[in-house]
Each structure stands twice: as C-alpha cells, then as structure tokens.
Design a protein around this motif. Sequence first.
Motif, PDB file in Angstrom:
ATOM      1  N   GLN A 113       2.726  43.869   8.409  1.00 43.05           N
ATOM      2  CA  GLN A 113       3.891  44.614   8.857  1.00 43.05           C
ATOM      3  C   GLN A 113       5.198  43.895   8.495  1.00 43.05           C
ATOM      4  OE1 GLN A 113       3.785  47.651  10.155  1.00 43.05           O
ATOM      5  NE2 GLN A 113       5.999  47.891  10.420  1.00 43.05           N
ATOM      6  N   VAL A 114       5.237  42.589   8.674  1.00 44.81           N
ATOM      7  CA  VAL A 114       6.480  41.831   8.485  1.00 44.81           C
ATOM      8  C   VAL A 114       6.753  41.574   7.011  1.00 44.81           C
ATOM      9  CG1 VAL A 114       7.661  39.651   8.991  1.00 44.81           C
ATOM     10  CG2 VAL A 114       6.264  40.770  10.754  1.00 44.81           C
ATOM     11  N   GLY A 115       5.702  41.267   6.232  1.00 46.29           N
ATOM     12  CA  GLY A 115       5.883  40.970   4.815  1.00 46.29           C
ATOM     13  C   GLY A 115       6.028  39.479   4.557  1.00 46.29           C
ATOM     14  N   THR A 116       7.145  39.076   3.976  1.00 46.53           N
ATOM     15  CA  THR A 116       7.370  37.681   3.608  1.00 46.53           C
ATOM     16  C   THR A 116       8.082  36.929   4.719  1.00 46.53           C
ATOM     17  OG1 THR A 116       7.484  38.227   1.257  1.00 46.53           O
ATOM     18  CG2 THR A 116       8.444  36.124   1.930  1.00 46.53           C
ATOM     19  N   THR A 149       0.823  -1.208   0.000  1.00 47.40           N
ATOM     20  CA  THR A 149       0.000   0.000   0.000  1.00 47.40           C
ATOM     21  C   THR A 149       0.856   1.257   0.000  1.00 47.40           C
ATOM     22  OG1 THR A 149      -0.117   0.095   2.417  1.00 47.40           O
ATOM     23  CG2 THR A 149      -1.805  -1.204   1.268  1.00 47.40           C
ATOM     24  N   GLY A 150       2.067   1.178   0.547  1.00 46.44           N
ATOM     25  CA  GLY A 150       2.945   2.333   0.612  1.00 46.44           C
ATOM     26  C   GLY A 150       2.554   3.341   1.655  1.00 46.44           C
ATOM     27  N   HIS A 151       1.563   3.044   2.488  1.00 53.31           N
ATOM     28  CA  HIS A 151       1.120   3.972   3.519  1.00 53.31           C
ATOM     29  C   HIS A 151       1.998   3.823   4.761  1.00 53.31           C
ATOM     30  CE1 HIS A 151      -2.295   4.439   0.902  1.00 53.31           C
ATOM     31  NE2 HIS A 151      -2.780   5.379   1.672  1.00 53.31           N
ATOM     32  N   GLU A 152       2.526   4.941   5.217  1.00 54.71           N
ATOM     33  CA  GLU A 152       3.388   4.970   6.400  1.00 54.71           C
ATOM     34  C   GLU A 152       2.949   6.125   7.302  1.00 54.71           C
ATOM     35  OE1 GLU A 152       5.484   2.609   6.779  1.00 54.71           O
ATOM     36  OE2 GLU A 152       5.892   1.842   4.765  1.00 54.71           O
ATOM     37  N   GLN A 153       3.594   6.197   8.487  1.00 48.15           N
ATOM     38  CA  GLN A 153       3.418   7.333   9.376  1.00 48.15           C
ATOM     39  C   GLN A 153       4.649   8.234   9.222  1.00 48.15           C
ATOM     40  OE1 GLN A 153       0.476   6.815  10.739  1.00 48.15           O
ATOM     41  NE2 GLN A 153       0.410   4.603  10.369  1.00 48.15           N
ATOM     42  N   TRP A 154       4.458   9.549   9.368  1.00 45.34           N
ATOM     43  CA  TRP A 154       5.536  10.502   9.088  1.00 45.34           C
ATOM     44  C   TRP A 154       5.636  11.550  10.199  1.00 45.34           C
ATOM     45  CZ3 TRP A 154       8.185   9.099   4.773  1.00 45.34           C
ATOM     46  CH2 TRP A 154       7.529   8.240   3.894  1.00 45.34           C
ATOM     47  N   LEU A 155       6.847  12.024  10.405  1.00 42.27           N
ATOM     48  CA  LEU A 155       7.085  13.100  11.369  1.00 42.27           C
ATOM     49  C   LEU A 155       7.820  14.223  10.651  1.00 42.27           C
ATOM     50  CD1 LEU A 155       8.284  12.856  15.031  1.00 42.27           C
ATOM     51  CD2 LEU A 155       9.429  14.427  13.472  1.00 42.27           C
ATOM     52  N   ALA A 156       7.282  15.432  10.742  1.00 41.46           N
ATOM     53  CA  ALA A 156       7.896  16.601  10.113  1.00 41.46           C
ATOM     54  C   ALA A 156       8.208  17.650  11.169  1.00 41.46           C
ATOM     55  CB  ALA A 156       6.968  17.194   9.051  1.00 41.46           C
ATOM     56  N   VAL A 157       9.383  18.247  11.074  1.00 43.49           N
ATOM     57  CA  VAL A 157       9.793  19.334  11.963  1.00 43.49           C
ATOM     58  C   VAL A 157       9.846  20.614  11.146  1.00 43.49           C
ATOM     59  CG1 VAL A 157      11.553  20.202  13.524  1.00 43.49           C
ATOM     60  CG2 VAL A 157      11.147  17.750  13.378  1.00 43.49           C
ATOM     61  N   VAL A 158       9.162  21.641  11.620  1.00 43.72           N
ATOM     62  CA  VAL A 158       9.037  22.922  10.910  1.00 43.72           C
ATOM     63  C   VAL A 158       9.729  24.004  11.728  1.00 43.72           C
ATOM     64  CG1 VAL A 158       7.431  24.644  10.003  1.00 43.72           C
ATOM     65  CG2 VAL A 158       6.818  22.209   9.935  1.00 43.72           C
ATOM     66  N   ASP A 159      10.536  24.819  11.070  1.00 48.13           N
ATOM     67  CA  ASP A 159      11.215  25.919  11.753  1.00 48.13           C
ATOM     68  C   ASP A 159      11.055  27.187  10.924  1.00 48.13           C
ATOM     69  OD1 ASP A 159      13.403  26.405  14.050  1.00 48.13           O
ATOM     70  OD2 ASP A 159      13.967  27.583  12.283  1.00 48.13           O
ATOM     71  N   VAL A 160      10.686  28.285  11.581  1.00 42.50           N
ATOM     72  CA  VAL A 160      10.521  29.568  10.889  1.00 42.50           C
ATOM     73  C   VAL A 160      11.899  30.155  10.616  1.00 42.50           C
ATOM     74  CG1 VAL A 160       9.478  31.854  10.963  1.00 42.50           C
ATOM     75  CG2 VAL A 160       8.342  29.924  12.105  1.00 42.50           C
ATOM     76  N   ASP A 161      12.177  30.454   9.358  1.00 47.37           N
ATOM     77  CA  ASP A 161      13.488  30.980   8.970  1.00 47.37           C
ATOM     78  C   ASP A 161      13.696  32.400   9.500  1.00 47.37           C
ATOM     79  OD1 ASP A 161      14.056  28.647   7.508  1.00 47.37           O
ATOM     80  OD2 ASP A 161      13.062  29.435   5.726  1.00 47.37           O
ATOM     81  N   HIS A 162      14.869  32.628  10.062  1.00 50.97           N
ATOM     82  CA  HIS A 162      15.280  33.962  10.521  1.00 50.97           C
ATOM     83  C   HIS A 162      14.250  34.587  11.458  1.00 50.97           C
ATOM     84  CE1 HIS A 162      18.551  33.799   7.665  1.00 50.97           C
ATOM     85  NE2 HIS A 162      17.724  33.691   6.637  1.00 50.97           N
ATOM     86  N   PHE A 163      13.673  33.777  12.340  1.00 53.13           N
ATOM     87  CA  PHE A 163      12.609  34.314  13.207  1.00 53.13           C
ATOM     88  C   PHE A 163      13.160  35.329  14.208  1.00 53.13           C
ATOM     89  CE2 PHE A 163       9.732  34.023  16.920  1.00 53.13           C
ATOM     90  CZ  PHE A 163       8.578  34.488  16.299  1.00 53.13           C
ATOM     91  N   LYS A 164      14.391  35.156  14.635  1.00 52.88           N
ATOM     92  CA  LYS A 164      14.986  36.121  15.569  1.00 52.88           C
ATOM     93  C   LYS A 164      15.024  37.519  14.950  1.00 52.88           C
ATOM     94  CE  LYS A 164      19.011  36.873  18.552  1.00 52.88           C
ATOM     95  NZ  LYS A 164      19.201  38.289  18.152  1.00 52.88           N
ATOM     96  N   LEU A 165      15.261  37.586  13.647  1.00 47.41           N
ATOM     97  CA  LEU A 165      15.279  38.894  12.982  1.00 47.41           C
ATOM     98  C   LEU A 165      13.898  39.539  12.996  1.00 47.41           C
ATOM     99  CD1 LEU A 165      17.579  38.164   9.898  1.00 47.41           C
ATOM    100  CD2 LEU A 165      18.183  39.257  12.068  1.00 47.41           C
ATOM    101  N   VAL A 166      12.855  38.717  12.891  1.00 45.41           N
ATOM    102  CA  VAL A 166      11.489  39.249  12.964  1.00 45.41           C
ATOM    103  C   VAL A 166      11.260  39.904  14.323  1.00 45.41           C
ATOM    104  CG1 VAL A 166       9.038  38.659  12.965  1.00 45.41           C
ATOM    105  CG2 VAL A 166      10.585  37.577  11.311  1.00 45.41           C
ATOM    106  N   ASP A 175      13.540  40.931  16.466  1.00 47.51           N
ATOM    107  CA  ASP A 175      14.459  42.064  16.679  1.00 47.51           C
ATOM    108  C   ASP A 175      14.019  43.299  15.895  1.00 47.51           C
ATOM    109  OD1 ASP A 175      15.965  40.458  18.301  1.00 47.51           O
ATOM    110  OD2 ASP A 175      17.529  40.046  16.807  1.00 47.51           O
ATOM    111  N   ARG A 176      13.494  43.081  14.700  1.00 47.13           N
ATOM    112  CA  ARG A 176      13.149  44.215  13.843  1.00 47.13           C
ATOM    113  C   ARG A 176      11.765  44.775  14.128  1.00 47.13           C
ATOM    114  NH1 ARG A 176      13.072  44.265   7.167  1.00 47.13           N
ATOM    115  NH2 ARG A 176      12.459  46.468   6.946  1.00 47.13           N
ATOM    116  N   PHE A 177      10.791  43.890  14.375  1.00 47.40           N
ATOM    117  CA  PHE A 177       9.404  44.326  14.493  1.00 47.40           C
ATOM    118  C   PHE A 177       8.840  44.219  15.909  1.00 47.40           C
ATOM    119  CE2 PHE A 177      10.008  42.761  10.154  1.00 47.40           C
ATOM    120  CZ  PHE A 177       9.654  43.884   9.422  1.00 47.40           C
ATOM    121  N   GLY A 178       9.523  43.499  16.787  1.00 47.42           N
ATOM    122  CA  GLY A 178       9.039  43.335  18.151  1.00 47.42           C
ATOM    123  C   GLY A 178       8.331  42.010  18.356  1.00 47.42           C
ATOM    124  N   HIS A 179       8.190  41.629  19.607  1.00 46.05           N
ATOM    125  CA  HIS A 179       7.643  40.311  19.928  1.00 46.05           C
ATOM    126  C   HIS A 179       6.147  40.206  19.632  1.00 46.05           C
ATOM    127  CE1 HIS A 179      11.176  38.419  21.763  1.00 46.05           C
ATOM    128  NE2 HIS A 179      11.505  39.644  22.131  1.00 46.05           N
TER     129      HIS A 179
END
Length: 342
Positions: free
Chosen positions: A277-280, A192-209, A211-215
């Motif tokens: 405010q943040v954009g992309t 069947t090819g059906h499996e279970q999956w785990l994905a880890v997501v991280d926001v790129d350059h979030f510290k800059l967001v 620092d630049r725009f505030g918490h």
Amino acid sequence: MDSLLKHMVDMTGHRDHAMLDLSAVAAVQELAGAQHTRVLSLAAVGPARYLRARASVDDGGAPRLEDEAGPGETLEAYPELAACLAAQGARAEAEQAGRHTMWVPIWRGELAATILEIARAAPFTAAEIHTIDGIVGVYRNFRNLLEYSERDSLTGLLNRKTFDDQLARMLQCAAEQESPLPGQPERRQKGTGHEQWLAVVDVDHFKLVNDRFGHLYGDEVLILIANMLQSSFRAHDRVFRFGGEEFVVLLRSTTLENARRIIERFRAGVENHHFPQVGTVTVSVGFTCIKPYDSPVVTLGHADQALYFAKTHGRNQVCHYDQLVADGLLATVASNDTAEFF
C-alpha cells in the motif's frame, strides 16, 4: 545428575540472550552426546523465511557466537523442520548419510523465532529425548522471561529499557580492549581495526506515512523494517526500537569498512523493498565508533549528529560521525543538546 544441575544453574544465571544461547548449546551438546549443536533464529523477509545461526558448538570445541550477516539459509532447505513448524510440532527429525539431526522449536504462543538443532551419528533414544526436552523447557521458560521484559511489543526488537545495560557492556568491552597502562600486560593484538559501533536509524518522512495511509499501515512499515534490521545485521549484534520510527543498532567487534557495508546494505534493502500500500520507504542512518571513555549520552549524541546531518542533506543515506568531523562538516562537541533520546 551433577552435570545436568550444573548446566541448569549456568543457564538460569544469565541476563543476556547471547550468554543464554551459549549455555544452552553447551548443555545439549554434552548431555545429548551430540557432534554439533546450534541455536537458530527464524526470521521472515517478505514472504520467505530464513534460518540463521546465533550460537553453535562442535564436538570437542568451545561454544561460540556466530558472526553471520545476511538473512541466512531458507527454511525450504529443511523440509522436515518446515513441516514441524507448520503443524506447530514439538520436534522434527531427519537422517542423511548416517547423520541424525533433530530440531526443537522454542514456542512462544503460536510463534517460534528460535530453534535448537542437534546433530549426531546415532539415533536419539527415548531417554535422550527426555533429557533434551528438559533442557529445552528450562531454556524456553527463561528465554521467554527475558523476552517479556526486554522486547518491544510491536516489533519484537529489544526495547529502550534494555539499551543502557547493553551499551554499558559494550563500553566496558571497549575499555578492556584499550592499550594497557605502563607496566600492565598487553590485552589485545594491536592493528586489528575491530571496534564497537552504534548506529541510529530513522524512517524518512514517517509522519507522512501515518497521515496518508493511517497508523495500521504505519505500524506495518515499522514491523517490516524491524524484520529487515534483524536479517541485515549479525546474530550477535543488538537491535533496539527506541520508540516511534527510531531504531538503534549496537554492532559488536568489527571494522569500519564492514560496519559501513552492513549498514549500507540495510539502507539499500529498505529503499528497494516494496511496502504494501505504501510503496517506497527510505531510512537515514548515523553511526559512530563506541569509544571506551565516552559516556552513553556523548556516544548517542555523536550518532544523532550524524543522523541529523543525513536527514538535512538529502535523507536516504548513511553518515559516519568521525568522517564528517574529519571532513570539517561537523564540529566535535561533548554532547548534542538536540538529541531526542533523553
């Protein structure tokens, strides 16, 4: 009365949202004499609100979890329900072509992220509405208890505390689907090819967001990404906030191609979304197959390795651990000492 008590015992015996949803639709379907019953999620994507089925049951059938991906149907398609939610009402009803439908929002304070939909041929009597209200009350109270203990206060996603139990269940499920030992009966259809999956997501350059725009704007970015995660993945997948800008998704039984497609659609959705405010903003994702005899630390380590590769090779991309290993871009290791999860 015996049937009502049985359903109440069944509903309050679960510690899992999916099983609670199945118990709720089964109880309402039988006790209200319904033809069709659904548990719906209400989620916002930008200014629009969408309804997506999580569980349903048809007359004569067994309750089932829905396998929907994508945002679902717009709330605008259900004007009676939309008016009920705007007024914070207890229920909405509509009749069309001899089919009577009732929607019951599950309120938590001023929010209703879950809605019960009941449809049948005959109008609902006062006694039946009273019974439905009783079932909904038990379902609401028990669901709110689960939500309070399992949810992240900022994003509303499942929190880190609930992850270990959910992953353990998926590992057990994966083990049960493995080929049996010699002499044991076959437990699944191969190929069947059906499996279970785990994905880890991280926001790129979030510290800059931050620092630049505030918490405050940083928090808004996390909330919007959490909403996009919920609308991008299927109703029975599980999305967690691990803290900071890190999220984890457990994808239940599906193929590699479908898992990659769903994850990539989410990544592209974030990239194309305009954040106030943040954009992309972009995200990097690493994912791996959940193998039944790997420990949670090893499974997380594999996904984290794939994420680290994505972030060190341009960011804003999805990387599959097993493919990276097969291509010789990563070495197979038992665990990843650089993982930030433990």
